[in-house]
Motif scaffolding. Structure first.
Motif, short mmCIF file in Angstrom:
data_model
loop_
_atom_site.label_atom_id
_atom_site.label_comp_id
_atom_site.label_asym_id
_atom_site.label_seq_id
_atom_site.Cartn_x
_atom_site.Cartn_y
_atom_site.Cartn_z
N ASP A 2 33.03 47.59 15.23
CA ASP A 2 33.17 49.04 15.08
C ASP A 2 32.25 49.70 16.11
O ASP A 2 31.04 49.75 15.94
N SER A 13 36.58 41.89 16.35
CA SER A 13 36.59 43.18 15.66
C SER A 13 35.17 43.71 15.52
O SER A 13 34.31 43.11 14.89
N GLU A 61 43.21 43.71 11.20
CA GLU A 61 42.60 43.26 9.94
C GLU A 61 42.82 44.28 8.83
O GLU A 61 42.98 43.93 7.68
N GLU A 62 42.79 45.54 9.23
CA GLU A 62 42.95 46.57 8.22
C GLU A 62 44.39 46.63 7.76
O GLU A 62 44.73 47.07 6.73
N ARG A 83 38.00 51.48 17.72
CA ARG A 83 38.09 50.19 17.04
C ARG A 83 39.03 49.30 17.81
O ARG A 83 40.08 49.75 18.27
N GLN A 125 41.89 46.65 13.99
CA GLN A 125 42.97 47.42 13.36
C GLN A 125 43.94 46.51 12.64
O GLN A 125 44.48 46.86 11.60
#
Lengths: 400, 517
Positions: A308, A306, A399-400, A392, A397
């Motif tokens: 950004d 992950s 994880e969010e 991303r 994504q």
């Protein structure tokens, strides 16, 4: 009137007196697309792959009764002799202008190929645009005896898949006959040829039934690159080393590299869109030195971690990681060639030659030793140009 | 015209036909009738009608040839007034001159002239006691109406074409160019046929030297008959031994008008719907009148297509033969495999195959032209089935050869002028022979000879390849390309090098000329 008649007589003379010296109808020639060179004792075993035209054209391609190509093998004292002796097998005159590939067996290459290249470069009938390959762990003859699908002419298949993989994967090299001779003759550079292996059972690959399956049991596959000392094969480069070779030789068009993510678990894959290399030789205090600068542009292709990508520092981080890890690979490869083989396949000697000809003239005899101790500086510069369809990564994504 | 009659008399003995000095008319009426009829062999299509002869009205006789006269003129203007004559005091000739209301009325005693007028459709009036006759113009009779062009068809543009009648044709041109400077001169060619030939040009635009040259060449023609413009063309062209036409022909009035405006000369032959345009340059055979009616960019593209088609029609079979029998290395590998697979089992060498196919095609085409419209379609069906399919299926010829030959044929049809198309057909065989014996080398030799020959040709003194070789940058606007009309301000350089500006009207020049005179 008289004038016209005179012209007509002259034209007529041109036609009948010159005779049809090299006229040959298409159904009187056998089109050779592949050639393989093996050795038995002191003799040469020459194999040629000939197109069977009745069975390659679009309308008849569906019928699999007979093979699209025929492979003839003939023994001779020289290539030329073997070629002429091949007419004992073939009903037609062999026609070599459409030759796509020439395969030397590993065995032959180890003994030295320069005596064999003379005919290939000398004969007027052969063009110089075919690729030279080395058959690995097998005889060249067998390479020409494996059936292929899609491109039903195996030599054609080898030709085009070499071009495709060179373009997209960069671990193979396209070397034509004239380039090969140049590399062998050049001091300070060595020849490197792509290897070809038979993957699967050889016996089965020789039958047309091989092509009846969805998953072909026997395939022809490029594998590694063979490097030479002068005209003798010395060893094989593995995939990574082959790539490094192509990077340094500035012949990478596009490729893909997998590297560990910076500061995270997982790997990232980058697509190389442009790669430029500059090899600069110099002599300081009578000491040769080579500087390799690689300038590589990549796109982010696949992320398992992950990150950004909208943040500039993330991209900088990626670039830094790529530079560090690839630099190590390059340096290791060069170091291995220096310590283990002392063979300058990268053309560093040629760079020194260009930078300081007089130094080169003095030291070219001892170049192997100098190369082993050569100070090679690698400068790496990666640029991430594009990040693909979204910012991303999927793991991020999630994880969010 | 005078010269023609002179030569007839001079060379009378050469011609098999009775041409010696004819007896003039006498004052005896019946003797005159017999004299004229005797010369004409008492042909049955000569109609004789007698008027008067009693009640104090002097006898008059009219003679005309059936079918050559205009019925209305004859009935209303000649027969009616003669029929209802009243006795008249003064001489009969004056009387008739007043009565007969023909558009042209001449008095003549020369038998040659009278006979010629008779057979041109005029009415001859012989009178009692007169040693001369009246020739009343009454030309007419059946003629084809103006119809659509049959050869040079177009999508956009005028749809009228010339007919076999000279005066209709000149009128068609005059309707397009309404200027007094459009001059027409006629002369008579053909000792027996006495064909009327007209030269039309715009005075002030055309180079005087070209006019003189054309007239001189026309005057030198000595032949018994002119039945079509082709006769004239062959007599006056610059070079006989060339496959290329150096005189253009057209059946379109608009093309003729355009030629006139470029300073060229139109030669009209009575009895032929095709007029000759001279001088003619190589590039002009690739121009269609439609080029100027469509947008310039499209026209340029299409013109390029025509030149390409010319090259294909000329060279396609020979290139195929040369490449497949001499230079197999030039063919891309996969194409070579495809061609080679077709050649498997082909019985003839490529050249013989191409030759047979081309001959067969030419035979088919000729058959298509000679056969009537009704059977024309059956020719094409047989042709397609025999040549196209059966021959390939039987393995006698290869499909690739059929493709080459038919694309050659189609490319040949693109040519806007038929005679340039024929030249291409002719040369194609030569190139095929060269290709079969020498390969591409032979084709190159052929092309060099062709280029030399083309540059050597002239049309009425103007280099045939003008604007390309010799190169005139100004004329490039209308050679390979077609520039927009507003950029074509100048006329072709070699044709009208004394009056180039298109905007500049002819009359300016004309007045100067008159002043000089």
């Amino acid at each position: 009137m008289r004038y016209a008649i005179r012209w007509l007589v002259l034209l007529f003379c041109i036609m009948i007196l010159t005779s049809c010296w090299d006229r040959q109808e298409l159904n009187e020639i056998a089109i050779v697309v592949g050639m393989g060179v093996d050795k038995i004792d002191d003799d040469i075993l020459l194999s040629v792959q000939i197109v069977n035209p009745g069975n390659v054209a679009a309308q008849t391609a569906g019928s699999l009764e007979s093979a699209p190509v025929i492979t003839y093998t003939q023994r001779g004292k020289s290539i030329f002799e073997a070629i002429r002796k091949l007419t004992k097998l073939s009903s037609r005159k062999l026609y070599y202008s459409h030759l796509r590939i020439v395969v030397f067996s590993e065995q032959v290459a180890k003994e030295g190929i320069s005596p064999l290249l003379d005919f290939l470069a000398r004969d007027h009938e052969l063009r110089t645009d075919y690729y030279v390959l080395i058959s690995r762990n097998t005889e060249a003859q067998h390479i020409l005896e494996i059936t292929t699908l899609m491109d039903r002419i195996p030599a054609n298949k080898l030709f085009s898949s070499l071009e495709t993989s060179h373009w997209a994967w960069a671990a193979t090299g396209k070397v034509t006959i004239d380039r090969l001779i140049e590399l062998i003759a050049m001091e300070g550079d060595e020849a490197v040829l792509t290897g070809i292996i038979i993957k699967g059972d050889m016996q089965e690959g020789e039958t047309m039934e091989n092509t009846h399956r969805l998953a072909l049991r026997t395939l022809l596959q490029y594998d590694g690159m063979a490097f030479f000392k002068k005209d003798k094969l010395v060893g094989w480069l593995n995939e990574d080393a082959s790539k490094v070779y192509n990077y340094i030789k500035n012949s990478v068009i596009s490729s893909v590299g997998v590297y560990a993510c910076p500061e995270q678990e997982g790997e990232m894959t980058v697509e190389v869109t442009d790669a430029k290399s500059r090899v600069k030789g110099m002599v300081r205090n009578n000491q040769p030195k080579v500087k390799v600068s690689l300038n590589i542009e990549v796109n982010v292709g696949e992320l398992e971690c992950s990150m950004d990508l909208t943040q500039e520092h993330t991209l900088q981080q990626i670039e830094l990681t790529l530079e560090e890890s690839f630099k190590k690979v390059v340096e290791d490869t060069i170091a291995e060639m220096q310590t283990k083989y002392q063979i300058d396949i990268f053309g560093f000697g040629e760079a020194i030659h260009r930078a300081n000809p007089s130094y080169w003239l003095e030291h070219k005899e001892e170049w192997s030793e100098l190369f082993a101790k050569l100070d090679v500086q690698v400068d790496m510069d990666f640029h991430v140009r594009a990040i693909g369809g979204f910012n991303r990564s999927v793991p991020m994504q999630k994880e969010e | 015209m005078e010269r023609v009659t002179d030569s007839i008399n001079e060379n009378a003995e050469h011609s098999g036909i009775q041409q010696k000095q004819k007896q003039p008319l006498q004052s005896e009426l019946q003797a005159n009738i017999d004299l004229l009829l005797g010369y004409a062999g008492y042909s049955d299509d000569i109609v004789i009608r007698r008027f008067g002869g009693d009640h104090g009205i002097k006898e008059a006789v009219i003679l005309y040839v059936e079918g050559l006269t205009d019925r209305d003129t004859l009935m209303n203007n000649i027969i009616k007034p003669l029929q209802f004559r009243k006795p008249f005091a003064s001489s009969v000739i004056d009387e008739l001159k007043q009565l007969v209301s023909a558009s042209d009325l001449k008095e003549a005693a020369d038998t040659d002239y009278i006979l010629q007028a008779l057979f041109s459709g005029d009415t001859i009036i012989l009178m009692h006691g007169e040693a001369s006759a009246l020739v009343a113009s009454s030309k007419g009779g059946e003629k084809r109406p103006v119809s659509e062009p049959a050869t040079q068809t177009i999508i956009r543009g005028p749809r009228e074409s010339f007919t076999e009648n000279l005066s209709t044709n000149t009128a068609l041109i005059r309707r397009k160019v309404k200027d007094a400077n459009l001059w027409l001169e006629t002369m008579q060619i053909g000792r027996v046929t006495k064909t009327k030939v007209g030269i039309m040009y715009i005075q002030g635009l055309v180079q005087p030297s070209i006019i003189t040259e054309i007239k001189q060449r026309l005057n030198q023609i000595d032949i018994d008959g002119i039945l079509e413009g082709g006769y004239v063309e062959e007599f006056i062209q610059d070079k006989t031994f060339t496959p290329f036409p150096t005189i253009q022909n057209t059946d379109r009035p608009d093309s003729s008008a355009a030629a006139l405006l470029e300073g060229r000369v139109v030669i009209i032959i009575d009895g032929s719907p095709f007029v000759l345009l001279a001088p003619a340059l190589f590039v002009q055979f690739f121009q269609a009148s439609e080029d100027y009616y469509h947008r310039w960019d499209i026209s340029t593209l299409i013109r390029g297509l025509r030149f390409l088609s010319f090259a294909i029609a000329l060279l396609a079979p020979s290139l195929y033969v040369a490449v497949t029998t001499y230079h197999q290395e030039l063919i891309p590998s996969s194409l070579l495999f495809a061609l080679a697979s077709q050649r498997e089992g082909a019985p003839f060498p490529a050249f013989i195959e191409a030759f047979i196919m081309e001959i067969m095609f030419e035979v088919l085409r000729e058959a298509g032209i000679r056969m009537g419209r009704a059977v024309g379609s059956s020719v094409s069906i047989v042709g397609t089935l025999v040549i196209g399919q059966a021959a390939v299926e039987a393995g006698l010829v290869t499909a690739a050869m059929v493709i080459v030959v038919s694309s050659t044929a189609i490319a040949n049809f693109v040519s806007p002028s038929f005679n340039m198309g024929i030249s291409t057909r002719l040369l194609r065989f030569g190139f095929m022979a060269l290709a079969a014996s020498l390969g591409l080398y032979g084709i190159t030799i052929g092309l060099i000879i062709l280029a030399l020959h083309l540059c050597h040709l002239t049309s009425f003194g103007i280099p045939y390849m003008s604007s390309l070789a010799p190169y005139y940058s100004n004329d490039q606007k209308d050679a390979l390309f077609r520039f927009p009309h507003w950029l074509m301000k100048k006329r072709p350089q070699r044709l009208s090098n004394w009056n180039e500006e298109r905007e500049q009207t002819v009359s300016v020049q004309q007045h100067q000329m008159r002043d000089k005179d």
